[in-house]
Scaffold this motif. Structure first.
Motif, PDB file in Angstrom:
ATOM      1  N   PHE A 215       0.985  -1.242   0.027  1.00  0.00           N
ATOM      2  CA  PHE A 215      -0.041   0.061  -0.183  1.00  0.00           C
ATOM      3  C   PHE A 215       0.967   1.116  -0.038  1.00  0.00           C
ATOM      4  O   PHE A 215       0.619   2.170  -0.762  1.00  0.00           O
ATOM      5  CB  PHE A 215      -0.807   0.034   1.251  1.00  0.00           C
ATOM      6  N   GLY A 216       1.766   1.226   0.917  1.00  0.00           N
ATOM      7  CA  GLY A 216       2.715   2.552   0.977  1.00  0.00           C
ATOM      8  C   GLY A 216       3.552   2.686  -0.422  1.00  0.00           C
ATOM      9  O   GLY A 216       3.886   3.824  -0.650  1.00  0.00           O
ATOM     10  N   GLU A 217       3.948   1.528  -0.906  1.00  0.00           N
ATOM     11  CA  GLU A 217       4.585   1.570  -2.216  1.00  0.00           C
ATOM     12  C   GLU A 217       3.877   2.104  -3.397  1.00  0.00           C
ATOM     13  O   GLU A 217       4.339   2.470  -4.419  1.00  0.00           O
ATOM     14  CB  GLU A 217       5.393   0.157  -2.460  1.00  0.00           C
ATOM     15  N   SER A 218       2.443   1.806  -3.485  1.00  0.00           N
ATOM     16  CA  SER A 218       1.522   2.085  -4.356  1.00  0.00           C
ATOM     17  C   SER A 218       0.776   3.598  -4.488  1.00  0.00           C
ATOM     18  O   SER A 218       0.559   4.010  -5.417  1.00  0.00           O
ATOM     19  CB  SER A 218       0.428   1.129  -4.466  1.00  0.00           C
ATOM     20  N   ILE A 219       0.708   3.937  -3.249  1.00  0.00           N
ATOM     21  CA  ILE A 219      -0.259   5.401  -3.105  1.00  0.00           C
ATOM     22  C   ILE A 219       0.694   6.541  -3.352  1.00  0.00           C
ATOM     23  O   ILE A 219       1.934   6.676  -2.913  1.00  0.00           O
ATOM     24  CB  ILE A 219      -0.978   5.331  -1.822  1.00  0.00           C
ATOM     25  N   SER A 220       0.052   7.561  -4.127  1.00  0.00           N
ATOM     26  CA  SER A 220       0.920   9.080  -3.947  1.00  0.00           C
ATOM     27  C   SER A 220      -0.038   9.975  -3.810  1.00  0.00           C
ATOM     28  O   SER A 220       0.234  11.254  -3.333  1.00  0.00           O
ATOM     29  CB  SER A 220       1.451   9.079  -5.273  1.00  0.00           C
ATOM     30  N   SER A 221      -1.264   9.635  -3.553  1.00  0.00           N
ATOM     31  CA  SER A 221      -2.513  10.703  -3.189  1.00  0.00           C
ATOM     32  C   SER A 221      -3.496   9.849  -2.256  1.00  0.00           C
ATOM     33  O   SER A 221      -3.705   8.456  -2.456  1.00  0.00           O
ATOM     34  CB  SER A 221      -3.064  11.094  -4.414  1.00  0.00           C
ATOM     35  N   VAL A 222      -4.366  10.611  -1.449  1.00  0.00           N
ATOM     36  CA  VAL A 222      -5.533   9.969  -0.911  1.00  0.00           C
ATOM     37  C   VAL A 222      -6.627   9.450  -1.984  1.00  0.00           C
ATOM     38  O   VAL A 222      -7.208   8.425  -1.527  1.00  0.00           O
ATOM     39  CB  VAL A 222      -6.542  11.255  -0.011  1.00  0.00           C
ATOM     40  N   GLU A 223      -6.861  10.111  -2.940  1.00  0.00           N
ATOM     41  CA  GLU A 223      -7.790   9.408  -3.995  1.00  0.00           C
ATOM     42  C   GLU A 223      -7.320   8.062  -4.422  1.00  0.00           C
ATOM     43  O   GLU A 223      -7.990   6.984  -4.535  1.00  0.00           O
ATOM     44  CB  GLU A 223      -7.757  10.320  -5.153  1.00  0.00           C
ATOM     45  N   GLU A 224      -5.954   7.871  -4.659  1.00  0.00           N
ATOM     46  CA  GLU A 224      -5.517   6.558  -5.057  1.00  0.00           C
ATOM     47  C   GLU A 224      -5.710   5.712  -3.988  1.00  0.00           C
ATOM     48  O   GLU A 224      -6.018   4.532  -4.163  1.00  0.00           O
ATOM     49  CB  GLU A 224      -4.008   6.558  -5.152  1.00  0.00           C
ATOM     50  N   SER A 225      -5.535   6.055  -2.566  1.00  0.00           N
ATOM     51  CA  SER A 225      -5.741   5.299  -1.334  1.00  0.00           C
ATOM     52  C   SER A 225      -7.215   4.663  -1.322  1.00  0.00           C
ATOM     53  O   SER A 225      -7.508   3.391  -0.982  1.00  0.00           O
ATOM     54  CB  SER A 225      -5.523   5.865  -0.160  1.00  0.00           C
ATOM     55  N   LYS A 226      -8.173   5.332  -1.624  1.00  0.00           N
ATOM     56  CA  LYS A 226      -9.391   5.171  -1.679  1.00  0.00           C
ATOM     57  C   LYS A 226      -9.704   3.653  -2.389  1.00  0.00           C
ATOM     58  O   LYS A 226     -10.406   2.762  -2.111  1.00  0.00           O
ATOM     59  CB  LYS A 226     -10.624   6.305  -1.943  1.00  0.00           C
ATOM     60  N   SER A 227      -9.214   3.774  -3.933  1.00  0.00           N
ATOM     61  CA  SER A 227      -9.532   2.908  -4.679  1.00  0.00           C
ATOM     62  C   SER A 227      -8.922   1.396  -4.321  1.00  0.00           C
ATOM     63  O   SER A 227      -9.426   0.352  -4.363  1.00  0.00           O
ATOM     64  CB  SER A 227      -9.213   3.203  -6.169  1.00  0.00           C
ATOM     65  N   LEU A 228      -7.802   1.687  -3.710  1.00  0.00           N
ATOM     66  CA  LEU A 228      -6.901   0.526  -3.113  1.00  0.00           C
ATOM     67  C   LEU A 228      -7.562  -0.200  -2.000  1.00  0.00           C
ATOM     68  O   LEU A 228      -7.626  -1.178  -1.843  1.00  0.00           O
ATOM     69  CB  LEU A 228      -5.264   1.033  -2.778  1.00  0.00           C
ATOM     70  N   ILE A 229      -8.155   0.441  -1.100  1.00  0.00           N
ATOM     71  CA  ILE A 229      -8.739   0.004   0.157  1.00  0.00           C
ATOM     72  C   ILE A 229     -10.022  -0.523  -0.546  1.00  0.00           C
ATOM     73  O   ILE A 229     -10.099  -1.739   0.029  1.00  0.00           O
ATOM     74  CB  ILE A 229      -9.253   1.250   1.152  1.00  0.00           C
ATOM     75  N   LYS A 230     -10.660  -0.115  -1.134  1.00  0.00           N
ATOM     76  CA  LYS A 230     -11.896  -1.051  -1.883  1.00  0.00           C
ATOM     77  C   LYS A 230     -11.339  -2.150  -2.558  1.00  0.00           C
ATOM     78  O   LYS A 230     -11.786  -3.167  -2.225  1.00  0.00           O
ATOM     79  CB  LYS A 230     -12.416  -0.102  -2.860  1.00  0.00           C
ATOM     80  N   ASP A 231     -10.173  -2.164  -3.129  1.00  0.00           N
ATOM     81  CA  ASP A 231      -9.732  -3.527  -3.727  1.00  0.00           C
ATOM     82  C   ASP A 231      -9.274  -4.693  -2.546  1.00  0.00           C
ATOM     83  O   ASP A 231      -9.543  -5.744  -2.609  1.00  0.00           O
ATOM     84  CB  ASP A 231      -8.562  -3.225  -4.535  1.00  0.00           C
ATOM     85  N   ILE A 232      -8.747  -4.037  -1.610  1.00  0.00           N
ATOM     86  CA  ILE A 232      -8.141  -4.747  -0.350  1.00  0.00           C
ATOM     87  C   ILE A 232      -9.307  -5.299   0.347  1.00  0.00           C
ATOM     88  O   ILE A 232      -9.385  -6.690   0.653  1.00  0.00           O
ATOM     89  CB  ILE A 232      -7.315  -3.970   0.641  1.00  0.00           C
ATOM     90  N   GLU A 233     -10.341  -4.563   0.459  1.00  0.00           N
ATOM     91  CA  GLU A 233     -11.673  -5.293   1.128  1.00  0.00           C
ATOM     92  C   GLU A 233     -12.353  -6.415   0.430  1.00  0.00           C
ATOM     93  O   GLU A 233     -12.819  -7.444   0.917  1.00  0.00           O
ATOM     94  CB  GLU A 233     -12.762  -3.937   1.391  1.00  0.00           C
ATOM     95  N   ASN A 234     -12.251  -5.959  -0.957  1.00  0.00           N
ATOM     96  CA  ASN A 234     -12.832  -7.066  -1.837  1.00  0.00           C
ATOM     97  C   ASN A 234     -12.245  -8.452  -2.027  1.00  0.00           C
ATOM     98  O   ASN A 234     -12.577  -9.247  -2.310  1.00  0.00           O
ATOM     99  CB  ASN A 234     -12.889  -6.517  -3.314  1.00  0.00           C
ATOM    100  N   GLN A 235     -10.639  -8.246  -1.618  1.00  0.00           N
ATOM    101  CA  GLN A 235      -9.999  -9.431  -2.031  1.00  0.00           C
ATOM    102  C   GLN A 235      -9.445 -10.083  -0.486  1.00  0.00           C
ATOM    103  O   GLN A 235      -8.683 -11.112  -0.642  1.00  0.00           O
ATOM    104  CB  GLN A 235      -8.543  -9.099  -2.612  1.00  0.00           C
ATOM    105  N   THR A 236      -9.956  -9.577   0.686  1.00  0.00           N
ATOM    106  CA  THR A 236      -9.475 -10.152   1.728  1.00  0.00           C
ATOM    107  C   THR A 236     -10.654 -10.631   2.619  1.00  0.00           C
ATOM    108  O   THR A 236     -11.735 -10.088   2.149  1.00  0.00           O
ATOM    109  CB  THR A 236      -8.746  -9.284   2.382  1.00  0.00           C
ATOM    110  N   GLU A 237     -10.212 -11.404   3.724  1.00  0.00           N
ATOM    111  CA  GLU A 237     -11.347 -11.824   4.519  1.00  0.00           C
ATOM    112  C   GLU A 237     -11.726 -10.540   5.601  1.00  0.00           C
ATOM    113  O   GLU A 237     -13.008 -10.631   6.160  1.00  0.00           O
ATOM    114  CB  GLU A 237     -10.915 -13.017   5.487  1.00  0.00           C
ATOM    115  N   PHE A 238     -11.217  -9.667   5.669  1.00  0.00           N
ATOM    116  CA  PHE A 238     -11.753  -8.575   6.370  1.00  0.00           C
ATOM    117  C   PHE A 238     -12.819  -8.030   6.274  1.00  0.00           C
ATOM    118  O   PHE A 238     -13.371  -7.834   5.059  1.00  0.00           O
ATOM    119  CB  PHE A 238     -10.603  -7.283   6.439  1.00  0.00           C
ATOM    120  N   ASP A 239     -13.810  -7.538   7.111  1.00  0.00           N
ATOM    121  CA  ASP A 239     -14.902  -6.846   7.035  1.00  0.00           C
ATOM    122  C   ASP A 239     -14.976  -5.650   6.160  1.00  0.00           C
ATOM    123  O   ASP A 239     -15.635  -5.060   5.424  1.00  0.00           O
ATOM    124  CB  ASP A 239     -16.006  -6.790   8.315  1.00  0.00           C
TER     125      ASP A 239
END
Length: 201
Positions: A44-68
């Motif tokens: 995550f730290g290697e991939s984001i350069s802005s808050v907007e990018e972090s939002k889409s990455l968080i959504k992907d993580i939620e979809n691909q992990t077991e976390f609620d």
């Protein structure tokens, strides 16, 4: 001659084996969750350069992990969700945030979320960018989700299984036992005077 005492000892031994097996499964889940969030936090730290990018990455993580759900908490303590910043929520005083900003990873029990008001267990790790900690990434399991992982049987009947913290407070239960109630009775976790099966968290 087979006595009542013999039967009780047999039940205790079966209960101990059953409890140990469930405990091992939960340990694997928790250790795996902590390892996963640590690895994801690095990427995550290697991939984001802005808050907007972090939002889409968080959504992907939620979809691909077991976390609620997953949150990125900035170094200022602002809570960033997959839908954007949670309004009027700052988490800079949370123990897990303070610990994570020191470069540590860990597991935390949140009695009441400031975002959704629910009780949950979080797995957190620091997010680095150019050797600087920019915040923490934390994945949450809701109390209700963990309850389903605690299903266990005792001679064909569902037994009451709980995750209990060091203060003997029930974190979550397979039988929907009231959260945050205190266990009473014997100190022996296999005793028939206390809860049938217990995983100490």
């Amino acid at each position: 001659k087979f006595t009542i005492e013999d039967l009780e000892e047999l039940y205790k031994e079966y209960l101990k084996e059953s409890t140990t097996s469930l405990q091992q499964r939960l340990n694997v889940k928790f250790e795996s969750s902590l390892h996963n969030i640590s690895s994801i936090a690095y990427l995550f730290g290697e991939s984001i350069s802005s808050v907007e990018e972090s939002k889409s990455l968080i959504k992907d993580i939620e979809n691909q992990t077991e976390f609620d759900y997953v949150r990125f908490i900035t170094k200022e303590g602002d809570d960033i969700t997959s839908n954007g910043e949670a309004p009027n929520v700052n988490l800079s005083d949370r123990d897990y945030f303070i610990d994570g900003m020191k470069g540590n990873k860990g597991i935390t029990l949140v009695e009441k979320s400031r975002v959704n008001g629910q009780r949950q267990i979080g797995f957190y790790a620091p997010v680095y960018s150019s050797s600087n900690i920019e915040g923490i990434l934390i994945g949450f399991y809701l109390e209700s989700s963990l309850s389903s992982d605690l299903y266990n049987t005792f001679y064909g009947k569902q037994s009451s299984v709980c995750i209990i913290d060091s203060n003997k407070t029930i974190v979550t239960s397979s039988m929907n036992k009231e959260s945050s109630s205190i266990l009473e009775g014997s100190e022996d976790k296999y005793s028939f005077n206390s809860i049938l099966n217990s995983y100490y968290f």
